[in-house]
Structure formats: C-alpha cells, structure tokens
Enzyme design. Sequence first.
Site, short mmCIF file in Angstrom:
data_model
loop_
_atom_site.label_atom_id
_atom_site.label_comp_id
_atom_site.label_asym_id
_atom_site.label_seq_id
_atom_site.Cartn_x
_atom_site.Cartn_y
_atom_site.Cartn_z
N ASP A 225 11.45 4.05 4.03
CA ASP A 225 11.25 2.63 4.36
C ASP A 225 12.51 2.11 5.04
O ASP A 225 13.61 2.61 4.76
CB ASP A 225 10.97 1.81 3.09
CG ASP A 225 10.22 0.51 3.39
OD1 ASP A 225 9.04 0.39 2.98
OD2 ASP A 225 10.80 -0.40 4.02
N LYS B 138 -3.45 -1.68 16.33
CA LYS B 138 -4.28 -1.00 15.34
C LYS B 138 -5.44 -0.25 15.99
O LYS B 138 -5.88 0.78 15.50
CB LYS B 138 -4.77 -2.00 14.29
CG LYS B 138 -3.63 -2.56 13.42
CD LYS B 138 -2.91 -1.44 12.66
CE LYS B 138 -1.91 -1.96 11.65
NZ LYS B 138 -1.24 -0.89 10.89
N TYR C 3 -1.46 -7.36 17.40
CA TYR C 3 -1.77 -6.60 16.18
C TYR C 3 -3.05 -5.78 16.39
O TYR C 3 -3.09 -4.59 16.08
CB TYR C 3 -1.92 -7.56 15.00
CG TYR C 3 -2.12 -6.86 13.67
CD1 TYR C 3 -1.04 -6.25 13.02
CD2 TYR C 3 -3.37 -6.80 13.06
CE1 TYR C 3 -1.22 -5.61 11.80
CE2 TYR C 3 -3.55 -6.16 11.85
CZ TYR C 3 -2.48 -5.57 11.22
OH TYR C 3 -2.65 -4.93 10.01
N ILE D 106 -6.55 -6.97 1.82
CA ILE D 106 -5.98 -6.29 0.65
C ILE D 106 -4.79 -7.10 0.16
O ILE D 106 -3.93 -7.48 0.98
CB ILE D 106 -5.49 -4.87 1.02
CG1 ILE D 106 -6.58 -4.07 1.78
CG2 ILE D 106 -4.99 -4.12 -0.22
CD1 ILE D 106 -7.80 -3.72 1.02
N MET E 119 0.82 -1.22 0.00
CA MET E 119 0.00 0.00 0.00
C MET E 119 0.85 1.26 0.00
O MET E 119 0.50 2.25 -0.64
CB MET E 119 -0.88 0.02 1.24
CG MET E 119 -1.93 -1.07 1.23
SD MET E 119 -2.92 -0.95 2.72
CE MET E 119 -3.16 -2.68 3.02
N THR F 92 -1.35 -7.64 -0.88
CA THR F 92 -0.03 -7.00 -0.86
C THR F 92 0.98 -8.09 -0.49
O THR F 92 0.57 -9.18 -0.08
CB THR F 92 0.06 -5.90 0.23
OG1 THR F 92 0.03 -6.55 1.52
CG2 THR F 92 -1.05 -4.88 0.15
N ASN G 127 2.17 4.69 7.33
CA ASN G 127 1.71 3.45 6.69
C ASN G 127 2.50 2.22 7.12
O ASN G 127 1.95 1.11 7.14
CB ASN G 127 1.81 3.64 5.17
CG ASN G 127 1.71 2.33 4.44
OD1 ASN G 127 0.63 1.79 4.21
ND2 ASN G 127 2.87 1.77 4.06
N1 LIG Z 1 -2.36 -6.19 3.59
C1 LIG Z 1 -3.46 -6.15 4.32
O1 LIG Z 1 -4.40 -6.91 4.06
C2 LIG Z 1 -3.61 -5.12 5.42
C3 LIG Z 1 -4.85 -5.03 6.07
C4 LIG Z 1 -5.03 -4.08 7.05
C5 LIG Z 1 -4.02 -3.20 7.39
N2 LIG Z 1 -2.81 -3.30 6.77
C6 LIG Z 1 -1.79 -2.32 7.15
O2 LIG Z 1 -1.39 -1.59 5.99
C7 LIG Z 1 -0.04 -1.13 6.14
C8 LIG Z 1 0.75 -1.52 4.90
O3 LIG Z 1 0.75 -2.94 4.79
P1 LIG Z 1 1.11 -3.73 3.45
O4 LIG Z 1 0.10 -4.82 3.35
O5 LIG Z 1 1.29 -2.78 2.34
O6 LIG Z 1 2.47 -4.41 3.94
P2 LIG Z 1 3.89 -4.67 3.19
O7 LIG Z 1 4.54 -5.70 4.03
O8 LIG Z 1 3.67 -4.93 1.75
O9 LIG Z 1 4.64 -3.28 3.35
C9 LIG Z 1 5.02 -2.79 4.60
C10 LIG Z 1 6.26 -1.92 4.42
O10 LIG Z 1 6.61 -1.42 5.73
C11 LIG Z 1 8.03 -1.51 5.84
N3 LIG Z 1 8.42 -1.59 7.25
C12 LIG Z 1 8.28 -2.64 8.09
N4 LIG Z 1 8.84 -2.36 9.27
C13 LIG Z 1 9.34 -1.10 9.18
C14 LIG Z 1 10.04 -0.24 10.07
N5 LIG Z 1 10.36 -0.63 11.31
N6 LIG Z 1 10.39 1.00 9.64
C15 LIG Z 1 10.08 1.38 8.39
N7 LIG Z 1 9.45 0.63 7.49
C16 LIG Z 1 9.07 -0.61 7.89
C17 LIG Z 1 8.43 -2.76 5.06
O11 LIG Z 1 9.80 -2.72 4.69
C18 LIG Z 1 7.47 -2.69 3.87
O12 LIG Z 1 8.05 -1.99 2.79
C19 LIG Z 1 0.47 -1.75 7.44
O13 LIG Z 1 0.37 -0.81 8.49
C20 LIG Z 1 -0.50 -2.90 7.68
O14 LIG Z 1 -0.60 -3.25 9.05
C21 LIG Z 1 -2.58 -4.25 5.80
#
Ligand SMILES: NC(=O)c1ccc[n+]([C@@H]2O[C@H](COP(=O)([O-])OP(=O)(O)OC[C@H]3O[C@@H](n4cnc5c(N)ncnc54)[C@H](O)[C@@H]3O)[C@@H](O)[C@H]2O)c1
Length: 250
Positions: free
Chosen positions: A37, A159, A155, A188, A18, A190, A90
């Site tokens: 990142d 959140k 988690y 979602i 995302m 990802t 994010n």
């Molecule tokens: N994918 C889903 O279904 C979903 C659902 C609800 C919420 N989310 C939330 O959406 C957000 C994005 O998730 P995503 O699915 O794109 O995940 P993703 O794993 O594809 O991307 C997460 C990014 O965060 C970076 N990251 C992790 N730890 C870090 C740190 N300590 N410092 C800096 N960067 C860091 C990672 O390197 C990665 O690039 C997150 O907060 C996640 O909890 C995701």
Amino acid sequence: MPILSGKVAIVTGAGSGMGREETLLLAREGAKLVATDINEAAVKAVVEEVKAAGGEAAAFAHNVVSEEDWSRVVALAVETYGKIDVLVNNAGISLAVGLLDTTMEQWNKVLAINLTSNFLGMKYVIPHMQKNKSGSIINISSIAGLTGSNGAGAYTASKGGNRMLSKAAAVDFGKDNIRVNSVHPGFIETPMSSDLIKNEQMLQWFLSQTALPRVGRASEVAQAVLFLASDASSYITGVELPVDGGVTAK
Ligand SMILES: NC(=O)c1ccc[n+]([C@@H]2O[C@H](COP(=O)([O-])OP(=O)(O)OC[C@H]3O[C@@H](n4cnc5c(N)ncnc54)[C@H](O)[C@@H]3O)[C@@H](O)[C@H]2O)c1
C-alpha cells in the site's frame, strides 16, 4: 487443507477496505501474503493482524503508479517467498466529477492509479508466473466498468479499461496457464464509500439500484477474490464477476 495452501499472493491497496479483507481472507486460507500500500503504516497494521491470526505476510510500501516500485516489490516478493501465484490489483481511488469539469491532472491521476497500475502489475508479475506455468490475476474493477455511471467519466473509463485489459491478458497468457479475471464491486461499505453511505439520500438511491436490499460488505468481495485466486476456478479466465447485490441484473 486451506484452499490456498502453498500459494503466494500479492494484494495492492491492502491497508484499507477490500484490500484489507482480501489480505486477511487469503492468508486465512493458507496463502503467504505480500501486502502492499502507499500507506505504509496501514499495511503494516494489516500484516500484524495476519500474523496475530497465525498467518504469514510481509508488508511493503508501494505506489502502484511507479514502475520502479513494482520492480522492487516483485523482486522482494520472489526473494521472500520464492514465487508469485496470485496478483490482486486492488488499489484504487474514486473521483465523482463530471467529464466537463474534470481537469487533466484529475484524469491522469485516476487513469494512472486505477488502470496503468494494473498494466504495470501484470508486466512485472507475469514473467514469474510464466516460469511456473501457473498464475491467477484478479483486477478489481467496479460496476462502473460495466455500465455508464453519472458524473464520473474518468473513474468509469479507468474501470472499463481495466476490465478489457483483463480480457486482453487472459487471451495472451492462457497458453501459460495464467488466468486473468476482473471483479466488479457495487456499493460496498469501505472507507472509500462510507461518507456516501452515511448520507441517507445517497443510501436510499443505492438501495433503489440493488436487487438485494442492502449495501455490500468488503468481506463479500474478498470471497469472490478467493474463488478466482484458488484452483476452484481453474477453467475460468477472462470473465467479469459482479459482486453488486444485483445492480447490473437490472
Ligand atoms: N467501495 C466501493 O463501493 C467500491 C465499488 C467499486 C469498486 N471499488 C474499487 O475497489 C478497490 C478498493 O476500494 P476500497 O473501497 O477498499 O477503497 P479504500 O479507499 O478503502 O482502499 C484503497 C486503498 O488503496 C490505497 N491506494 C490508493 N492509492 C494508491 C497508490 N497510488 N498506490 C498504492 N496504494 C494506493 C489506499 O492507501 C487504500 O489503502 C478500488 O479499486 C475501488 O475503485 C470500490
């Protein structure tokens, strides 16, 4: 004119999923992007994509749990682009471990990356927004921040925490014309969720939870972030916006 013309936005966790889509969309809509990142190579590649599409962006290595990193990144953002209009907190990690099996180390890590990071981001960015009497902060939460979910106590707590932190900041900084909202993605696709979605049994369970009969796209979450980042949402603060295909409507 693109709706974010003239604005400067920081997106954390911009190297994947995302965060990547949010970075590409906000830049396409005219914002100058400070993309950060912990995975420096990944965020550099996303910034190259922005530049190739004619946008403006800078990549910074950034661990969102480090106060020192926040101080450095925010200073570099202001030095590079002169101000900060938008912050998208994010970056996050997931942990599918039941409460009784969660170690202190796991608990502290999830709370630090998913919640404390949002506190630090706001602490360092808001003073710059206050100078301009303008700002929009979007904290990426989850449907797990709205309802209890099975086997993911840390988690869910992280959140739910960032959802209420958003409301607290919305109340505190409305006087400075700084808006703070949370976005709550559902299922979602990802890199974070792709293994689960590839598992047919999990996929069928996800689909039994949604009203719309599919999982979501990262670009659909990015559209919600764009709306909250832009002046189109100028009277909206302290809200929680689910982007979940109707999971929480049930
Ligand atoms: N994918 C889903 O279904 C979903 C659902 C609800 C919420 N989310 C939330 O959406 C957000 C994005 O998730 P995503 O699915 O794109 O995940 P993703 O794993 O594809 O991307 C997460 C990014 O965060 C970076 N990251 C992790 N730890 C870090 C740190 N300590 N410092 C800096 N960067 C860091 C990672 O390197 C990665 O690039 C997150 O907060 C996640 O909890 C995701």
